[in-house]
Design an enzyme around this catalytic site. Structure first.
Site, short mmCIF file in Angstrom:
data_model
loop_
_atom_site.label_atom_id
_atom_site.label_comp_id
_atom_site.label_asym_id
_atom_site.label_seq_id
_atom_site.Cartn_x
_atom_site.Cartn_y
_atom_site.Cartn_z
N TYR A 193 0.54 -1.14 -0.25
CA TYR A 193 0.54 -0.14 -0.41
C TYR A 193 0.90 1.72 0.38
CZ TYR A 193 -3.19 3.46 1.75
OH TYR A 193 -4.22 4.28 1.98
N LYS A 218 1.60 4.62 -2.55
CA LYS A 218 0.70 5.56 -2.75
C LYS A 218 1.70 6.23 -2.83
CE LYS A 218 -3.24 5.28 -0.90
NZ LYS A 218 -4.47 5.56 -2.30
P1 NAP Z 1 -13.08 3.42 1.91
O1 NAP Z 1 -13.83 4.31 3.00
O2 NAP Z 1 -12.71 1.88 2.02
O3 NAP Z 1 -13.79 3.80 0.49
C1 NAP Z 1 -13.13 3.57 -0.82
C2 NAP Z 1 -13.96 3.42 -2.40
O4 NAP Z 1 -13.40 3.49 -3.16
C3 NAP Z 1 -15.07 2.61 -2.45
O5 NAP Z 1 -16.50 4.11 -3.32
C4 NAP Z 1 -15.18 2.00 -2.96
O6 NAP Z 1 -16.07 1.29 -4.13
C5 NAP Z 1 -14.51 2.18 -4.10
N1 NAP Z 1 -13.22 1.45 -4.43
C6 NAP Z 1 -12.73 0.29 -4.55
N2 NAP Z 1 -12.42 -0.29 -4.86
C7 NAP Z 1 -12.23 0.29 -6.31
C8 NAP Z 1 -11.88 0.23 -7.47
N3 NAP Z 1 -10.68 -0.94 -7.58
N4 NAP Z 1 -12.53 0.43 -8.61
C9 NAP Z 1 -13.20 1.46 -8.61
N5 NAP Z 1 -13.17 1.58 -6.96
C10 NAP Z 1 -13.34 1.46 -5.97
O7 NAP Z 1 -11.53 4.36 1.53
P2 NAP Z 1 -11.73 5.77 2.21
O8 NAP Z 1 -10.98 5.36 3.81
O9 NAP Z 1 -12.61 7.08 2.10
O10 NAP Z 1 -9.92 6.58 1.16
C11 NAP Z 1 -10.79 6.68 0.19
C12 NAP Z 1 -8.80 7.46 -0.50
O11 NAP Z 1 -8.08 7.61 0.53
C13 NAP Z 1 -8.35 6.00 -0.13
O12 NAP Z 1 -7.32 5.86 -1.59
C14 NAP Z 1 -7.02 5.57 0.43
O13 NAP Z 1 -5.66 5.24 0.43
C15 NAP Z 1 -6.38 7.39 1.14
N6 NAP Z 1 -6.51 7.26 1.82
C16 NAP Z 1 -7.29 7.18 3.30
C17 NAP Z 1 -7.05 6.82 4.35
C18 NAP Z 1 -8.18 6.67 5.85
O14 NAP Z 1 -7.37 6.86 7.00
N7 NAP Z 1 -9.03 6.14 5.75
C19 NAP Z 1 -5.66 7.67 4.93
C20 NAP Z 1 -4.78 7.92 3.76
C21 NAP Z 1 -5.33 7.73 2.17
P3 NAP Z 1 -17.24 0.05 -3.44
O15 NAP Z 1 -17.76 0.43 -1.82
O16 NAP Z 1 -18.21 -0.18 -4.50
O17 NAP Z 1 -16.58 -0.53 -3.33
#
Ligand code: NAP
Length: 248
Positions: free
Chosen positions: A156, A160
């Site tokens: 991961y 990133k």
């Molecule tokens: P999340 O709650 O797991 O939501 C993920 C979203 O991406 C959902 O809409 C999901 O759709 C979609 N998705 C997953 N795999 C996909 C694919 N192969 N093709 C198209 N859509 C896909 O994630 P989040 O926590 O909001 O994170 C969003 C972004 O921020 C990510 O890039 C993550 O790495 C980054 N980030 C998050 C955090 C954190 O603490 N949460 C920290 C740093 C960075 P479905 O629901 O239909 O599966």
């Protein structure tokens, strides 16, 4: 709130978590939206209704896997049919956590294909319409772990970190066409992705955050919306940290 009147934005992973908050922030500025998601139809439908209520003139749902180049091209075409593609937010991402010794090659590859490959396919497809318009803003979601690393997240973190190099290269390549490309690096944000963490790991994480709390999806979305807007018209190739001071 920023003004996106007459603009079209495509948000990958726009149905839940950070992506949904970003979509809502753009909708509140009157952007028309293409919302991508992978499988959860109910969450996507809920996001669509919320975005319409927030002020988006048009909201189109696009269910596809961002690791598919053809599907990414089709989604860009759908955005262009709505009136152009002014904002692209590459937010869809997955984390398959595992210690290195146990990390399967297929899980390494899947994270590369979705997080890094998906962003590449989307940006490549978006470049032509943005060049034609002589205008565009691309925002890529990276992560604090892309800069500081994290045990159990080698794959991961690699994706990133790769996104940071990608963002800066795209920013240099497309600046002459008035297309900006930036990244936002969230820290520990309260979403489905982090909710499953064991309590001990969560407490340890909190100890390393000067602001002593998790961030919210809204706090990340506010930063993304600013970068996407004309208010950030002289900002490109930047990585903005939204992490409560976890990494400076
Ligand atoms: P999340 O709650 O797991 O939501 C993920 C979203 O991406 C959902 O809409 C999901 O759709 C979609 N998705 C997953 N795999 C996909 C694919 N192969 N093709 C198209 N859509 C896909 O994630 P989040 O926590 O909001 O994170 C969003 C972004 O921020 C990510 O890039 C993550 O790495 C980054 N980030 C998050 C955090 C954190 O603490 N949460 C920290 C740093 C960075 P479905 O629901 O239909 O599966």
């Amino acid at each position: 709130m920023y003004d996106f009147t007459g603009k079209v934005a495509l948000v990958t992973g726009g149905s839940r978590g950070i992506g949904r908050a970003i979509a809502l922030a753009l909708a509140a500025g009157k952007a028309s939206l293409v919302l991508n998601y992978a499988g959860n139809d109910a969450a996507a439908e809920e996001a669509r209704k919320l975005c319409e209520a927030a002020g988006a003139p048009r909201v189109v749902l696009a269910k596809y896997d961002v690791s598919s180049p053809d599907a990414c091209q089709k989604a860009v075409d759908e955005a262009v049919a709505l009136g152009g593609l002014h904002v692209l937010v590459n937010n869809a991402g997955i984390a398959i956590d595992q210690l290195l010794m146990r990390l399967k090659a297929e899980d390494w590859q899947r994270q590369l294909d979705v997080n890094l490959g998906g962003t590449f396919h989307m940006v490549k497809a978006a470049t032509r319409p943005m060049m034609k318009q002589k205008q565009g803003s691309i925002v890529n979601l990276t992560s604090v772990v892309g800069e500081m690393g994290n045990a159990g997240q080698a794959a991961y973190a690699a994706t990133k970190a790769g996104l940071i190099g990608f963002t800066k290269s795209v920013a240099r390549e497309l600046a002459s066409r008035n297309i900006r490309c930036n990244a936002v690096a969230p820290g520990f944000i309260d979403t489905d992705m982090t909710r499953d963490l064991p309590e001990a790991a969560r407490q340890k994480m909190l100890e390393n955050i000067p602001l002593a709390r998790l961030g919210t999806a809204q706090e990340v979305a506010d930063c993304v919306a600013w970068l996407a807007s004309e208010k950030a018209s002289y900002v490109t190739g930047e990585v903005i940290r939204v992490n409560g001071g976890m990494y400076m």
